[in-house]
Design a protein around this motif. Sequence first.
Motif, PDB file in Angstrom:
ATOM      1  N   ILE A  18      51.487 -77.578-160.855  1.00 50.49           N
ATOM      2  CA  ILE A  18      50.727 -76.440-160.324  1.00 50.49           C
ATOM      3  C   ILE A  18      51.316 -75.154-160.904  1.00 50.49           C
ATOM      4  CG2 ILE A  18      50.034 -75.165-158.256  1.00 50.49           C
ATOM      5  CD1 ILE A  18      48.766 -77.989-158.494  1.00 50.49           C
ATOM      6  N   THR A  19      50.461 -74.395-161.618  1.00 45.66           N
ATOM      7  CA  THR A  19      50.913 -73.160-162.274  1.00 45.66           C
ATOM      8  C   THR A  19      50.017 -71.964-161.979  1.00 45.66           C
ATOM      9  OG1 THR A  19      49.671 -73.752-164.255  1.00 45.66           O
ATOM     10  CG2 THR A  19      52.007 -74.393-164.199  1.00 45.66           C
ATOM     11  N   ASP A  20      48.928 -72.204-161.244  1.00 40.13           N
ATOM     12  CA  ASP A  20      47.951 -71.130-161.042  1.00 40.13           C
ATOM     13  C   ASP A  20      47.299 -71.261-159.668  1.00 40.13           C
ATOM     14  OD1 ASP A  20      46.536 -68.864-161.761  1.00 40.13           O
ATOM     15  OD2 ASP A  20      45.144 -69.896-163.097  1.00 40.13           O
ATOM     16  N   ARG A  21      46.512 -70.260-159.288  1.00 36.40           N
ATOM     17  CA  ARG A  21      45.766 -70.256-158.027  1.00 36.40           C
ATOM     18  C   ARG A  21      44.296 -70.519-158.302  1.00 36.40           C
ATOM     19  NH1 ARG A  21      49.369 -71.914-155.492  1.00 36.40           N
ATOM     20  NH2 ARG A  21      51.106 -70.603-154.900  1.00 36.40           N
ATOM     21  N   GLY A  22      43.669 -71.225-157.410  1.00 32.77           N
ATOM     22  CA  GLY A  22      42.265 -71.569-157.520  1.00 32.77           C
ATOM     23  C   GLY A  22      42.094 -73.022-157.145  1.00 32.77           C
ATOM     24  N   PRO A  23      40.976 -73.606-157.260  1.00 35.70           N
ATOM     25  CA  PRO A  23      39.680 -72.989-157.509  1.00 35.70           C
ATOM     26  C   PRO A  23      39.169 -72.291-156.252  1.00 35.70           C
ATOM     27  CG  PRO A  23      39.410 -75.340-157.166  1.00 35.70           C
ATOM     28  CD  PRO A  23      40.877 -75.057-157.109  1.00 35.70           C
ATOM     29  N   PHE A  24      38.282 -71.375-156.428  1.00 36.14           N
ATOM     30  CA  PHE A  24      37.746 -70.624-155.302  1.00 36.14           C
ATOM     31  C   PHE A  24      36.267 -70.931-155.096  1.00 36.14           C
ATOM     32  CE2 PHE A  24      41.505 -68.317-156.728  1.00 36.14           C
ATOM     33  CZ  PHE A  24      42.253 -68.412-155.558  1.00 36.14           C
ATOM     34  N   LYS A  62      47.328 -65.001-168.872  1.00 32.17           N
ATOM     35  CA  LYS A  62      48.384 -65.288-167.902  1.00 32.17           C
ATOM     36  C   LYS A  62      47.823 -65.950-166.650  1.00 32.17           C
ATOM     37  CE  LYS A  62      52.107 -62.133-168.851  1.00 32.17           C
ATOM     38  NZ  LYS A  62      52.964 -61.092-168.313  1.00 32.17           N
ATOM     39  N   MET A  63      48.553 -66.976-166.199  1.00 33.20           N
ATOM     40  CA  MET A  63      48.212 -67.627-164.938  1.00 33.20           C
ATOM     41  C   MET A  63      48.975 -66.914-163.822  1.00 33.20           C
ATOM     42  SD  MET A  63      48.197 -71.599-166.159  1.00 33.20           S
ATOM     43  CE  MET A  63      49.755 -71.461-167.008  1.00 33.20           C
ATOM     44  N   ALA A  64      48.727 -67.301-162.604  1.00 34.55           N
ATOM     45  CA  ALA A  64      49.349 -66.639-161.456  1.00 34.55           C
ATOM     46  C   ALA A  64      50.877 -66.729-161.469  1.00 34.55           C
ATOM     47  CB  ALA A  64      48.804 -67.216-160.155  1.00 34.55           C
ATOM     48  N   ASN A  65      51.438 -67.758-162.100  1.00 34.44           N
ATOM     49  CA  ASN A  65      52.899 -67.874-162.156  1.00 34.44           C
ATOM     50  C   ASN A  65      53.503 -67.081-163.319  1.00 34.44           C
ATOM     51  OD1 ASN A  65      52.336 -69.454-164.403  1.00 34.44           O
ATOM     52  ND2 ASN A  65      53.636 -71.144-163.780  1.00 34.44           N
ATOM     53  N   GLY A  66      52.659 -66.397-164.100  1.00 32.68           N
ATOM     54  CA  GLY A  66      53.134 -65.558-165.195  1.00 32.68           C
ATOM     55  C   GLY A  66      53.106 -66.222-166.564  1.00 32.68           C
ATOM     56  N   GLU A  67      52.955 -67.529-166.615  1.00 31.61           N
ATOM     57  CA  GLU A  67      52.911 -68.242-167.892  1.00 31.61           C
ATOM     58  C   GLU A  67      51.507 -68.155-168.492  1.00 31.61           C
ATOM     59  OE1 GLU A  67      54.057 -72.322-167.253  1.00 31.61           O
ATOM     60  OE2 GLU A  67      55.910 -71.752-166.243  1.00 31.61           O
ATOM     61  N   PHE A 108      54.054 -73.045-156.736  1.00 32.59           N
ATOM     62  CA  PHE A 108      54.137 -73.223-158.184  1.00 32.59           C
ATOM     63  C   PHE A 108      55.269 -74.201-158.496  1.00 32.59           C
ATOM     64  CE2 PHE A 108      52.524 -68.653-158.327  1.00 32.59           C
ATOM     65  CZ  PHE A 108      51.210 -69.059-158.449  1.00 32.59           C
ATOM     66  N   GLY A 109      55.039 -75.056-159.474  1.00 35.15           N
ATOM     67  CA  GLY A 109      56.042 -76.037-159.861  1.00 35.15           C
ATOM     68  C   GLY A 109      55.865 -77.384-159.179  1.00 35.15           C
ATOM     69  N   THR A 110      55.012 -77.455-158.181  1.00 34.24           N
ATOM     70  CA  THR A 110      54.746 -78.731-157.517  1.00 34.24           C
ATOM     71  C   THR A 110      54.064 -79.667-158.507  1.00 34.24           C
ATOM     72  OG1 THR A 110      54.447 -77.634-155.378  1.00 34.24           O
ATOM     73  CG2 THR A 110      53.546 -79.856-155.589  1.00 34.24           C
ATOM     74  N   LYS A 111      54.538 -80.910-158.572  1.00 37.52           N
ATOM     75  CA  LYS A 111      53.907 -81.910-159.438  1.00 37.52           C
ATOM     76  C   LYS A 111      52.992 -82.769-158.578  1.00 37.52           C
ATOM     77  CE  LYS A 111      56.221 -81.507-163.422  1.00 37.52           C
ATOM     78  NZ  LYS A 111      56.366 -82.222-164.650  1.00 37.52           N
ATOM     79  N   VAL A 112      51.751 -82.930-159.039  1.00 37.64           N
ATOM     80  CA  VAL A 112      50.776 -83.728-158.304  1.00 37.64           C
ATOM     81  C   VAL A 112      50.129 -84.758-159.221  1.00 37.64           C
ATOM     82  CG1 VAL A 112      50.260 -81.906-156.626  1.00 37.64           C
ATOM     83  CG2 VAL A 112      48.874 -82.092-158.679  1.00 37.64           C
ATOM     84  N   LYS A 113      49.692 -85.844-158.615  1.00 35.71           N
ATOM     85  CA  LYS A 113      48.923 -86.854-159.334  1.00 35.71           C
ATOM     86  C   LYS A 113      47.480 -86.694-158.881  1.00 35.71           C
ATOM     87  CE  LYS A 113      48.489 -91.837-160.029  1.00 35.71           C
ATOM     88  NZ  LYS A 113      49.021 -93.143-159.615  1.00 35.71           N
ATOM     89  N   VAL A 114      46.595 -86.471-159.836  1.00 30.34           N
ATOM     90  CA  VAL A 114      45.175 -86.294-159.545  1.00 30.34           C
ATOM     91  C   VAL A 114      44.447 -87.533-160.052  1.00 30.34           C
ATOM     92  CG1 VAL A 114      43.135 -84.870-159.950  1.00 30.34           C
ATOM     93  CG2 VAL A 114      45.384 -83.784-159.735  1.00 30.34           C
TER      94      VAL A 114
END
Length: 137
Positions: free
Chosen positions: A94-100, A54-59, A75-81
């Motif tokens: 964006i579905t998770d927290r990190g990197p640390f 599980k990621m931080a958003n539960g998925e 969570f849910g923000t769409k980004v172009k990398v």
Amino acid sequence: MLNLNFKVIITRLLIITLCLSFFACASSKPGFGERGYTEEGKASYYSRKLQGRKMANGEPYRRSKLTAAHKTLPFGTKVKVTNTATNQSVKVKITDRGPFVRGRIVDLSESAAKKVGLIQSGVAPVEMKVIRPAVKK
């Protein structure tokens, strides 16, 4: 004569104040998490060992999905990398927290990392730009 000069001075000060207020509010730089907001730093990617966890958003993490982790973007923000070394880019959610890890701004899923040429090096310089803010619930 003094009275007329006083009115002119006050009028000019008022106009200058209004102009400064307008330009201060009309900043061209987007705020955090808004469309166009950008960050520069390094990207890395998730280990295969995290598949299904599980990621931080539960998925559950799926390495085949175009997802990413960011420390604070909603969570849910769409980004172009964009890999600034190769100019390859990918759009992720964006579905998770990190990197640390200091200097890293985003962790990509394995599939997203492949699209930007990150698999061999493991870490690459990137520009991350918000293309669609998260939907507020």
